[in-house]
Design an enzyme around this catalytic site. Structure first.
Site, PDB file in Angstrom:
ATOM      1  N   HIS A 206      21.714  41.840  68.470  1.00 58.93           N
ATOM      2  CA  HIS A 206      20.521  42.478  67.903  1.00 58.93           C
ATOM      3  C   HIS A 206      20.897  43.634  66.970  1.00 58.93           C
ATOM      4  O   HIS A 206      20.438  43.691  65.817  1.00 58.93           O
ATOM      5  CB  HIS A 206      19.634  42.991  69.044  1.00 58.93           C
ATOM      6  CG  HIS A 206      18.428  43.745  68.587  1.00 58.93           C
ATOM      7  ND1 HIS A 206      17.185  43.174  68.480  1.00 58.93           N
ATOM      8  CD2 HIS A 206      18.273  45.046  68.193  1.00 58.93           C
ATOM      9  CE1 HIS A 206      16.316  44.076  68.041  1.00 58.93           C
ATOM     10  NE2 HIS A 206      16.948  45.228  67.868  1.00 58.93           N
ATOM     11  N   GLU A 207      21.702  44.537  67.455  1.00 61.02           N
ATOM     12  CA  GLU A 207      22.061  45.695  66.632  1.00 61.02           C
ATOM     13  C   GLU A 207      22.850  45.285  65.397  1.00 61.02           C
ATOM     14  O   GLU A 207      22.735  45.913  64.336  1.00 61.02           O
ATOM     15  CB  GLU A 207      22.840  46.719  67.462  1.00 61.02           C
ATOM     16  CG  GLU A 207      22.036  47.353  68.588  1.00 61.02           C
ATOM     17  CD  GLU A 207      20.754  48.025  68.116  1.00 61.02           C
ATOM     18  OE1 GLU A 207      20.716  48.512  66.973  1.00 61.02           O
ATOM     19  OE2 GLU A 207      19.786  48.045  68.887  1.00 61.02           O
TER      20      GLU A 207
ATOM     21  N   HIS B 104      21.349  44.113  57.756  1.00 64.57           N
ATOM     22  CA  HIS B 104      20.278  44.586  56.875  1.00 64.57           C
ATOM     23  C   HIS B 104      20.781  45.733  56.005  1.00 64.57           C
ATOM     24  O   HIS B 104      20.468  45.812  54.805  1.00 64.57           O
ATOM     25  CB  HIS B 104      19.095  45.030  57.738  1.00 64.57           C
ATOM     26  CG  HIS B 104      17.782  45.016  57.033  1.00 64.57           C
ATOM     27  ND1 HIS B 104      16.599  45.363  57.659  1.00 64.57           N
ATOM     28  CD2 HIS B 104      17.439  44.732  55.755  1.00 64.57           C
ATOM     29  CE1 HIS B 104      15.600  45.265  56.815  1.00 64.57           C
ATOM     30  NE2 HIS B 104      16.080  44.899  55.647  1.00 64.57           N
TER      31      HIS B 104
END
Length: 684
Positions: free
Chosen positions: A471-472, A478
């Site tokens: 997730h991180e 991004h």
């Protein structure tokens, strides 16, 4: 201190502008901030003092070039203050908070600057602009308007005072929480009390006790959220009870670490600020600039999901109670029992023991052959650890990220282990944000809070921790993939209720066949996770989702309840505990066996972080996430073609485009909610 001796006041000569943390001392920070504040004020004065009519170049571009030194110093410092907050750093943070708030307001509320930006916004259609330039004008104008730039001087003065006080209170909340979390670490005298932990986890607990001056004992440190991974495996019910009780006691014990009065003042000041700005509540103020648009839209979604989630949680509780009743010692299911007996149900119904899976999740292999490999397969990235580059702490490791053709992209820093100076939870931040205008390439950080084993034992992750790592890293991608011109749009600088979307999508690769087969190898035998076990694991997609959805929604509703108060209603609240109870009863999530993922006094996301009135964003973004995952499955999954589309149309644009417009560009339509409902078992 002479400016030429302060390493923060010049661009770092290290690759990608990584700060030279080896040369930076705590005493460098405040002088560097003061110098950067002054430089930024001079840059703004040059813009506002320009006698020429405002143009994009002399106003917007000049505004984007301004504050570069301050941005550099702030990113360097706040990376440290969250991940290695020594008492000295905490003192600096406390002194800095009102100064930073006052400086931010001096720019955002500058009447002359606002007049120039407004003039450009009103005539944008007549200017020869790129789409990114047009959107930059729109965003600055909207953000300055929402900040209060159009207010009269007296209102601005009141607003500035409130903002400074809020910045200090947020720092106090975080400081109190860190201190209380450390103080409430649970000590055990006998390893038998921790039966169920792995050798590595027991070793970490022994080391934690020794580090606190109590060798021979065992200390279990607390996670940020209410529950704890160990609750699923500890066989001793009293040990589970003590661990849950300590977690829930944070911020309500009285004394220096009590956060109740702090959060009440935060709530009242936010409501007062919203009223000054013309909004009925802080939630209305926040959502006005999010994709949700209004608190009512958020409340509608949360209420729509809460009833079926609570119903599913009750059904799950009935199963857990039946297992308890079949045992020798009968008792009523409590919050500290849920995770442990959930694992018993998982074993009974799916023949899966998630605690027994930890030897297949060795941390380094998960990183290299899981997280990095998925990014390589999907985007062509290459990763190489840079042992010659040092971050802010010895545990933080630096990797260079290159494109498939060898072109350097940026740096990725991973700080995996928990420590007393690190705030709880997991997060991503940028030390350097990408910008074509400034010529900056990205340097991004992922922080986790995994217990560090003593004696060189391997770090074995739980499945939840594997999920957190993927997730991180989605946030990191991004930040790494941004290709924007203006720093205002860099990487994750998007709407709060959109920012979780890319990170949630990245979780889909955890169980993707070739990725799972690559990283899920037994730490001793190198055997892959058995295929029949993998199939059973995939079959548990909606397992325990009643609990998981309910605990999340309860926290999201608490956030909305606090921040939907008017100024008068906020002033009338005197008891945190009573307010919480009423709010949870209002939405039907007041089950004592399913406490909120965060209670108010340790809800750092909303009282010391950036998620106030925005914690709903995880489920809001998950609508997009579940829909996007469906697209990947329909379009070949882990392929360079699929990765290129997701990268260029969503990740690379950062905040330079309306997020829902970017999603439509990627998907070809708006997102549907049905994939989310199916994923969470809420379709019945």
């Amino acid at each position: 201190m002479a400016e030429n001796s302060n390493p923060l006041l010049a661009r770092s000569a290290l690759p990608f502008g990584l700060p030279d943390y080896d040369a930076i001392l705590p005493e460098h920070y405040l002088p560097a901030f003061r110098a950067a504040f002054a430089a930024h004020r001079d840059e703004i004065a040059t813009i506002t003092g320009n006698a020429a009519a405002p143009t994009f170049e002399n106003t917007m571009e000049a505004l984007e070039r301004s504050g570069e030194a301050l941005d550099r110093v702030a990113r360097t410092f706040y990376t440290v203050s969250s991940a290695d907050a020594t008492p000295e750093i905490q003192a600096i943070d406390g002194e800095l908070a009102p100064l930073m708030s006052a400086h931010r307001d001096s720019v955002q509320l500058d009447a002359e600057l606002y007049a120039r930006v407004r003039a450009l916004a009103e005539h944008a259609d007549t200017l020869d602009l790129t789409p990114e330039q047009r959107y930059l004008i729109e965003r600055h104008h909207r953000e300055m308007t929402l900040a209060g730039a159009a207010l009269d001087p007296a209102s601005k003065e009141r607003l500035t005072a409130i903002n400074q006080r809020l910045s200090s209170l947020k720092t106090t909340f975080e400081k109190n929480l860190l201190a209380d979390t450390n103080d409430l670490a649970v000590f055990f005298d006998d390893a038998r009390e921790l039966d169920g932990l792995s050798d590595a986890e027991l070793s970490a607990a022994g080391q934690a006790a020794a580090d606190r001056g109590q060798p021979g004992r065992f200390a279990v440190t607390l996670t940020l959220f209410t529950g704890h991974p160990y609750l699923a495996v500890l066989t001793d019910r009293e040990s589970r009870r003590r661990l849950m009780a300590a977690s829930r006691a944070r911020g309500i014990r009285g004394g220096a670490g009590d956060n109740r009065e702090v959060l009440l003042e935060i709530v009242r000041l936010r409501a007062r600020r919203a009223a000054i700005l013309g909004f009925p509540s802080h939630a209305a103020y926040v959502t006005a600039d999010e994709t949700a648009g209004s608190p009512e839209a958020v409340h509608d979604l949360l209420r729509r999901l809460a009833a079926p989630a609570a119903r599913n949680a009750r059904r799950e509780a009935e199963k857990l109670q039946r297992i308890i009743d079949e045992g020798d010692d009968r008792f009523e299911l409590a919050a500290h029992d849920w995770a442990f007996y959930t694992e018993q149900v998982r074993i009974a119904e799916y023949d899966i023991d998630t605690s027994a899976m930890r030897p297949w999740f060795e941390a380094e292999r998960v990183l290299q052959d899981g997280v990095f490999r998925a990014a390589s397969e999907l985007y062509g990235l290459r990763f190489a650890e840079r042992h010659d580059l040092h971050a802010y702490h010895p545990d933080a490791r630096v990797y260079q990220v290159d494109e498939a053709d060898g072109t350097p992209l940026g740096l990725f820093v991973l700080d995996r282990y928990t420590r007393d100076t690190k705030r709880g939870g997991a997060w991503m931040n940028s030390i350097v944000a990408q910008s074509g205008l400034r010529g900056d390439a990205p340097v991004v950080v992922n922080n986790l809070n995994v217990a560090k084993p003593a004696g060189g034992l391997p770090t074995l992750l739980t499945l939840d921790q594997v999920t957190t790592l993927f997730h991180e890293f989605g946030h990191a991608l991004h930040g790494l993939f941004a290709t924007v011109t203006y720093p205002h749009f860099a990487g994750t600088s998007v709407c709060r209720d959109f920012v979780e979307f890319p990170s949630q999508v990245n979780e889909m690769w955890i169980l993707w066949p070739e990725i799972l087969a690559s990283y899920a190898r037994h730490v001793e035998t190198n055997e892959p996770l058995p295929e029949d076990l993998v199939e059973r694991l995939r079959a548990t997609g909606s397992f325990n989702q009643g609990f998981a959805t309910s605990e999340y929604l309860a926290a999201a509703w608490l956030d909305q309840a606090w921040h939907s108060l008017s100024e008068a209603d906020a002033a009338a609240v005197t008891s945190v505990e009573e307010f919480e109870a009423r709010a949870l009863a209002d939405i039907g999530l007041d089950d004592p066996a399913v406490p909120p993922r965060y209670s108010s006094t340790y809800f750092a996301h909303i009282f010391s972080g950036g998620y106030s009135a925005g914690y709903y964003s995880y489920i809001w973004s998950e609508v997009l996430d579940a829909d996007a995952v469906e697209w990947f499955r329909e379009n070949g999954g882990l392929t360079r073609t699929a990765g290129a589309r997701f990268r260029t149309r969503l990740l690379a644009v950062g905040g330079s485009k309306d997020p829902l417009e970017a999603y439509r560009d990627f998907r070809g339509r708006d997102a549907r909610i049905e994939p989310l409902l199916q994923r969470r078992g809420l379709t019945g």
